[in-house]
Design an enzyme around this catalytic site. Structure first.
Site, PDB file in Angstrom:
ATOM      1  CB  CYS A   1      -2.137  10.030   0.719  1.00 42.96           C
ATOM      2  SG  CYS A   1      -2.717   8.349   0.878  1.00 42.96           S
TER       3      CYS A   1
ATOM      4  CB  CYS B   1      -6.001   5.957   6.757  1.00 41.41           C
ATOM      5  SG  CYS B   1      -5.590   7.711   6.608  1.00 41.41           S
TER       6      CYS B   1
HETATM    7 FE1  FES Z   1      -2.950   8.045   2.930  1.00 37.95          FE
HETATM    8 FE2  FES Z   1      -3.472   7.735   5.461  1.00 37.95          FE
HETATM    9  S1  FES Z   1      -2.824   9.544   4.505  1.00 37.95           S
HETATM   10  S2  FES Z   1      -3.666   6.295   3.895  1.00 37.95           S
END
Ligand code: FES
Length: 125
Positions: A35, A104
């Site tokens: 991400c 996360c």
């Molecule tokens: Fe990457 Fe939450 S989407 S840490």
């Protein structure tokens, strides 16, 4: 049911311990390659107690809420206890995260561990 618990929303909207500790005893920075989110933790440690902790997170709401909660969980605690903090404990303290957001909370666990490693390494010098 709401996707996020009230606690997640509270810590996302009003994160605790945001910022930098200039003379930190340990600094940890981790990221999630998928991400692209990044989390940085700063620790101030005296007599093996975490006297202060601050974070900077460039990431999603769950990552911000996880960092905020993680700092609250380790502040005032011995280093040995902070080392044991798991992402599960962080997520539980937030009254849960959606499954696809659990990674996360892993960032928070890793950032604290990395800051503690930095602290241990500095002690050796
Ligand atoms: Fe990457 Fe939450 S989407 S840490």
């Amino acid at each position: 049911m709401a996707l996020y618990s009230e606690k997640v929303m509270d810590h996302f909207l009003h994160p605790r311990n945001v910022g930098v500790i200039e003379d930190a005893d340990g600094i940890g920075e981790v990221g999630n390659a998928k991400c692209g989110d990044i989390m940085k933790m700063y620790l101030k440690i005296e007599n093996d107690i975490i006297t202060d902790v601050k974070f900077e997170t460039f990431g999603c709401g769950s990552a911000i809420a996880s960092s905020s909660m993680a700092t609250e969980l380790i502040k005032g605690k011995p280093v040995s206890e902070a080392r044991e903090l798991t992402n599960k404990a962080v997520a539980e303290a937030l009254d849960g995260l959606p499954d696809y957001k659990m990674h996360c909370s892993v960032l928070a666990e890793e950032a604290i561990r990395s800051a503690l490693e930095d602290y241990e390494n500095k002690k050796k010098d």
